[in-house]
Design an enzyme around this catalytic site. Structure first.
Site, PDB file in Angstrom:
ATOM      1  N   ASP A 162     141.552  65.402 -19.780  1.00  0.00           N
ATOM      2  CA  ASP A 162     140.731  64.821 -20.846  1.00  0.00           C
ATOM      3  C   ASP A 162     141.463  63.752 -21.621  1.00  0.00           C
ATOM      4  O   ASP A 162     140.853  62.877 -22.194  1.00  0.00           O
ATOM      5  CB  ASP A 162     140.237  65.926 -21.794  1.00  0.00           C
ATOM      6  CG  ASP A 162     141.381  66.800 -22.283  1.00  0.00           C
ATOM      7  OD1 ASP A 162     142.543  66.461 -21.984  1.00  0.00           O
ATOM      8  OD2 ASP A 162     141.125  67.809 -22.950  1.00  0.00           O
TER       9      ASP A 162
ATOM     10  N   ASP B  86     143.228  71.802 -16.525  1.00  0.00           N
ATOM     11  CA  ASP B  86     143.748  71.931 -17.878  1.00  0.00           C
ATOM     12  C   ASP B  86     143.392  73.312 -18.395  1.00  0.00           C
ATOM     13  O   ASP B  86     142.454  73.923 -17.906  1.00  0.00           O
ATOM     14  CB  ASP B  86     143.008  70.936 -18.803  1.00  0.00           C
ATOM     15  CG  ASP B  86     143.791  69.655 -18.917  1.00  0.00           C
ATOM     16  OD1 ASP B  86     144.821  69.587 -18.246  1.00  0.00           O
ATOM     17  OD2 ASP B  86     143.379  68.758 -19.660  1.00  0.00           O
TER      18      ASP B  86
ATOM     19  N   ASP C 215     146.239  61.695 -19.040  1.00  0.00           N
ATOM     20  CA  ASP C 215     145.896  62.295 -17.741  1.00  0.00           C
ATOM     21  C   ASP C 215     145.449  61.233 -16.736  1.00  0.00           C
ATOM     22  O   ASP C 215     145.239  61.548 -15.571  1.00  0.00           O
ATOM     23  CB  ASP C 215     144.764  63.320 -17.893  1.00  0.00           C
ATOM     24  CG  ASP C 215     145.222  64.551 -18.663  1.00  0.00           C
ATOM     25  OD1 ASP C 215     146.381  64.942 -18.476  1.00  0.00           O
ATOM     26  OD2 ASP C 215     144.428  65.098 -19.438  1.00  0.00           O
TER      27      ASP C 215
END
EC number: 7.2.2.10
Length: 1164
Positions: A738, A417, A742
């Site tokens: 997070d 990310d 996901d």
């Protein structure tokens, strides 16, 4: 009815969540009704509420609660609500008990061989590992429960505002929601002020959703309140809330759900269907599969475990054969020698003596076996993993699955990310344009004119939401906490960086003194606040997107803080020289301006365009979410270690590209791709919108940045890289995430990293490792530890196998030549203890070094024992055997002592054999130091003092050896040695180190004859049961993926079906009958003729059964002829298991063989 239900509760206390009587417990709503209600959104939900309850207060009445006073705070009522609607907690998976963990450890092949041979060393062996598993379980559960208990939530009970722990919330509670809350349960809004919710953790939608009682009143658990406040009535808690349902899908609440389903089924079929977490199209069949999945726990083996098991079995078999041969030779030799050569007869009174001989032979055989089997292997693995995981905790990695640690060492790709992992997730002002000067970093307050500074501080402090503030850090050393709008926090941070404070300004002009506020919205792209000045005039402060606000500026402050006119030409200059360079650096530019209105003439405040015009520009600032300072170095280490880092983010492509360049993910002059989600999907899908692996294989090797991506894109990318077979080695992928969205990608990845601070519970549950500091550098540490585990085990093997080879050969040849093993059983066990248990402790706890990051990852198919290691093992074995056999046959002459060979049965221990034993142990001790290096390094002492365990064990073993030799006596078959003899033993031992240098000089490349050992299990070695098991391993998240993927699976599926039909068809053409294998299937539990692809690496759920009919149509189509090139597709390691029904085969009409065959091949 209510009374009846009540009485039924009193007399039959059933377990929670089962009572589905029409209106359970006197409440006007059933659990199932509320669950269905919470699945609706927006207008649909409103309509349903109106139809069923009239309005929200009608719903409150049914739930026996008051929108203003809340629930009466009486325990019976709260308990009853928990009984009926469930508790607000998601039941954790049942952790395994200590005994279950022990039982699993005992399943190890090596241990099974050993359990038969020697229980002696077993006691030491498995305990540590299991203890570790337990403590790890507890650690994670502890972390989780601490997080859950600390969270409190505001509810109204008896008209009073109370803070109750999240777990104490019940259905019917009236909860206050306000800015910054994480909603702990689902509910329906009663009243709201400007409420905006961030639902990205559930839906992936990054825009905030406006909620109101009359448009969209549904609030979902796990979402964040971003603006405003309100009150809601709680309608679903725990496993019935939206987050709970996702958890259930991920299998956390699986067992709970199953019990519930069974009970619900007994009562009423329809209700049971509603209790399913998500209504799946294939209802019954899916349930069957679920049950099967739940009943057979899937044991996944990590790459390393696979290789080790295989190696251990091979060594075990060899040991068994050797020991059997030893016993047979000894017995035959004794029998022939005694009864044939010497011609004795078997006398009854001599029987006990003969039996003792046979027992002695048997013990020697067992000794050979015990020494041959490396029972320290499972122990070494466990110790190494356990030690690493303990230490990784200090490096901010909380490992949830032990094997993730070792898999990480093989990682070849990391999909990270951006926000919070590579960046700090705190908007910060990094550049500014103040008083005609462009500052690339924060200017010193002294460099600015007091007037400009003062105006700037006021403009920022007053013209921002007063709820936005910067609070002192929670922990020492942490960054100050930002609360509220991120952009405003950046500006307030800028004020603090200029050594000023916004709080006194706000206290001087409190919120209720503000004359007029034009709030920020997406149309204005600016926010303005008007205050009344002491002289009766007004001052307007404005801030907003620079491209919009600069157009409204007619003046600008120069370096002395005086106004100078700002013409369109000047504006173009500022845009070209200031704003565009900032934008190129990935900064968001914000203009801060003001305007004074003189006393006496009050403007028309409603005419906003008039009011917010003719402004004076104070400053233009560039803000960004800065890259964490340690990230570029960490990414460089990854790239040097042969790991590709890719950034997957929801942000726009320009910001993403700028951040990627700053991190070093993309380098100038490199050939790489930066794509947006839409473009990525366009490239990997065919005309029908199906994802094709070949297209994906063209994209992913060069892809470095994927921007504006949805969670589905992330999952597609991860799955595509893992399933790809295009490169020279299979990829091992790690993913960071997070958000709740996901979850699927984290579960799919080989190693999933969840963020400990910013991560949602769902992400943590789906992950393998939790980064407790949300920092990318911790991932690099995990790689280092993972590689270290691999190397530690190789070191242990190198040492272990040298001892094994030598001990087995010595015992075997000694027994055959002298009828007695030079090393006695007890001595062998001591050697075994040194080289197994102690050595595994010593070598498995080597700390990692940075040099581990200088080599490429091993990949899935690299053997455990490389050729260098094989060279070391055989080289040292040769040295040790030469020494031992020299001592055995000419040692007594050299030392001038009595020979110990051919001693009678109960003779006292001889000095001769004691010297052999002592020399053997000394050589092992020094060889243990050699074993610390496995890549042919010269300096074996490098870093030896950084491992105190190693030093302790080597010195400790040496001490105990002295005691055994000098005072062991009869039990250890030792007789005390003189100092001179000891020195000789030591001298030969030290020779090992010298010999090690000699071996290191021989280039491995010259030794072509050496074989590697310990490869992973090949594809063709998968057993039928493993295939069948793999079939059930269907990702729940998979089922959620969008239809495009399903179409792509079906396309692939159809191609293989067609090849299969052709094969069956050909065989029936040539032989006049079907081949038997086309009928058999490992999936007999399926009722429909269903085609399953099983490619061993991934399993695909089939969504519907229309394929068969479509195939028939496809096969009947008359096609152009084409040469047959596609038969090899069936042999590419893809397993096809089909139920070929008569209809499927007969649809290919035998009368036109050529056409139907060609039709299939062109369809490909």
């Amino acid at each position: 009815m209510g009374d009846m239900a009540n009485s039924s509760i009193e007399f039959h206390p059933k377990p929670p969540q089962q009572r589905e009587a029409p209106h359970a417990g006197g409440f006007g709503c059933t659990l199932a009704e509320l669950r269905t209600l919470m699945e609706l959104r927006g207008a649909e939900a409103l309509q349903k509420i109106e139809e069923a309850y009239g309005d929200v207060s009608g719903l409150c009445r049914r739930l026996k609660t008051s929108p203003t006073v809340g629930l009466a705070d009486n325990t019976d009522d709260l308990e009853k609500r928990r009984q009926i609607y469930g508790q607000n907690l998601i039941p954790p998976k049942q952790p395994k008990t200590f005994l279950q963990l022990v039982w699993e450890a005992l399943q190890d092949v090596t241990l099974i061989i050993l359990e038969v041979a020697a229980i002696v060393s077993l006691g030491l062996s498995f305990y540590q590992g299991q203890e570790w598993d337990l403590s790890k379980e507890k650690q994670f559960r502890g972390l989780q429960s601490r997080i859950e208990q600390e969270q409190k939530f505001t509810v109204i009970r008896n008209g009073q505002l109370l803070q109750v722990p999240v777990a104490a919330l019940v259905v019917g509670d009236i909860a206050q929601v306000k800015y910054g809350d994480l909603l702990p349960a689902d509910g329906v809004l009663i009243q709201a002020n400007d409420l905006k919710i961030d639902e990205s953790s559930l839906t992936g939608e990054s825009d905030h959703v406006r909620k109101s009682a009359d448009k969209d009143p549904m609030l979902l658990s796990g979402t964040h309140v971003m603006e405003g406040s309100g009150r809601m009535v709680v309608t679903a808690v725990g496993v019935n809330s939206q987050t709970g349902i996702i958890f259930t899908l991920l299998g956390a609440g699986g067992e709970e759900e199953e019990k519930k389903d069974k009970k619900a089924k007994k009562q009423d079929g329809a209700v049971a269907m509603e209790m399913q977490p998500l209504k799946s199209a294939e209802g019954g069949e899916m349930e069957d599969r679920e049950k099967k999945k739940a009943s057979t726990p899937k044991k996944e083996k990590s790459v390393l475990q696979g290789k080790l098991t295989k190696l251990a079995v091979q060594i075990g078999k060899a040991g068994l054969v050797m020991s059997a041969i030893t016993v047979i030779i000894l017995v035959l030799y004794f029998v022939i020698e005694t009864f044939v050569v010497e011609g004795r007869t078997w006398l009854a009174e001599c029987t006990p003596v003969y039996v003792q001989y046979f027992v002695k032979f048997f013990i020697i055989g067992v000794t050979v076996l015990v020494v041959a089997v490396p029972e320290g292997l499972p122990l070494a693995v466990t110790i190494s993993l356990a030690y690493s995981v303990k230490k990784m905790m200090k490096d901010n990695n909380l490992v949830r699955h032990l094997d993730a640690c070792e898999t990480m060492g093989n990682a070849t790709a990391i999909c990270s990310d951006k926000t919070g992992t590579l960046t700090t997730n705190r908007m910060t002002v990094v550049q500014s344009y103040l008083g005609d000067t462009h500052y690339k970093e924060i200017p010193a307050p002294s460099a600015l004119t007091p007037k400009i500074l003062d105006l700037l501080v006021h403009a920022i402090s007053i013209n921002s939401a007063y709820t936005t503030k910067i609070l002192p850090p929670e922990k020492e050393g942490a960054l100050p906490r930002q609360v509220g709008n991120k952009t405003e926090c950046a500006l307030l941070g800028f004020v603090l960086d200029l050594k000023r404070d916004f709080q006194p300004v706000r206290e001087q002009i409190p919120e209720d003194k503000l004359y007029k506020v034009y709030t920020f919205n997406s149309v204005r792209k600016s926010m303005s606040t008007v205050i009344r000045m002491p002289d009766g005039g007004f001052r307007l402060f404005s801030k907003g997107a620079s491209e919009i606000l600069l157009k409204k500026c007619t003046n600008i402050l120069n370096s002395n803080g005086e106004l100078r006119s700002f013409r369109p030409r000047d504006r173009d200059d500022v845009v070209r020289k200031i704003i565009e360079p900032m934008a190129c650096d990935g900064l968001r530019t914000i203009c801060i301006a003001y305007r004074d209105f003189p006393a006496g003439q009050e403007p028309d405040w409603d005419n906003e365009n008039e009011v917010v015009g003719d402004l004076t520009c104070i400053a233009v600032v560039g803000i960004e979410d800065p890259v964490r300072p340690e990230v570029p170095e960490a990414i460089r280490k990854c790239q040097r270690a042969g790991i590709t880092v890719r950034m997957v983010t929801g942000d726009n492509i320009n910001t993403a590209r700028a951040i990627a360049a700053k991190c070093g993910i993309i380098q100038p002059g490199e050939d790489f791709l930066c794509l947006e989600g839409k473009e990525f999907n366009r490239r990997i899908r065919n005309e029908k919108g199906e994802i094709e692996q070949e297209r994906l294989d063209k994209v992913w090797p060069k892809l470095r940045v994927l921007a504006r991506s949805s969670p589905t894109d992330k999952h597609t990318l991860v799955k595509g890289i893992i399933d790809s077979t295009s490169g020279e080695q299979r990829q091992v992928v790690a993913v960071t995430g997070d958000g709740t969205n996901d979850g699927p990608a984290l579960k799919k990845a080989d190693v999933g990293f969840a963020m400990g601070i910013a991560g949602t519970d769902v992400a943590k549950e789906a992950s393998d490792i939790i980064l407790t500091d949300d920092n990318f550098t911790s991932i690099v540490k995990a790689v280092m530890w993972g590689r270290n585990v691999y190397d530690s085990i190789s070191k242990f093997l190198q040492f272990q196998l040298t001892v094994n080879v030598v001990a087995v050969i010595v015992a075997f040849t000694g027994a055959c030549i002298t009828q007695d093993s030079p090393l006695k059983a007890v001595q062998m066990l001591w050697v075994n203890l040194i080289m197994d248990t102690f050595a595994s402790l010593a070598l498995a706890t080597e700390p990692p070094t940075e040099s581990l990051l200088l080599r490429k990852p091993y990949g899935r198919d690299k053997p455990l024992i490389s050729r260098t290691m094989m060279k070391n093992i055989l080289g040292h074995a040769v040295y040790q055997l030469i020494i031992i056999f020299t001592l055995l046959f000419v040692g007594e002459l050299f030392f001038d002592i009595d020979s110990g060979r051919n001693a009678p049965l109960h003779s006292p221990p001889s000095e001769h054999y004691t010297i052999i034993f002592n020399t053997f142990v000394m050589m092992q001790l020094f060889n243990e130091i050699n074993a610390r290096k496995i890549h042919g390094e010269r300096n074996v002492f490098d870093g030896i003092f950084s491992n105190p365990i190693f030093c302790t064990i080597v010195l400790g073993t040496f001490g105990i050896q002295i005691v055994i030799v000098q005072f062991g006596g009869k039990p250890f078959s030792c007789s005390p040695l003189s100092t001179e003899q000891w020195l000789w033993c030591l001298f030969v031992g030290v020779g090992e180190l010298v010999w090690g240098q000699v071996i290191a000089t021989i280039p491995t490349s010259q030794l072509k004859c050496l074989k590697e050992a310990g490869h992973g299990p090949g594809k063709d070695e998968m057993t039928d049961e493993e295939l069948a098991e793999g079939e059930e391993e269907i990702d729940h998240a998979e089922r959620e993926l969008r239809r495009g993927q399903i179409l792509w699976f079906r396309g692939l599926n159809r191609i293989q079906t067609q090849i299969r039909v052709v094969k069956a068809f050909r065989s029936s053409l040539y032989e006049g009958l079907e081949k038997p294998e086309s009928k058999t299937s490992i999936h007999n539990f399926m009722a429909t003729p269903e085609f399953l692809i099983n490619d061993y690496t991934h399993n695909i759920p089939l969504i519907d059964d229309t394929d068969v009919d479509e195939n028939e149509e496809r096969l009947r189509a008359p096609p152009p002829p084409s040469p047959n090139q596609n038969n090899n597709a069936i042999d590419s390691g893809i397993y096809l298991t089909t139920h070929v029904t008569k209809s499927a085969t007969s649809s290919v009409s035998p009368s036109s063989p050529g056409s139907s065959l060609h039709s299939v091949e062109t369809a490909l």
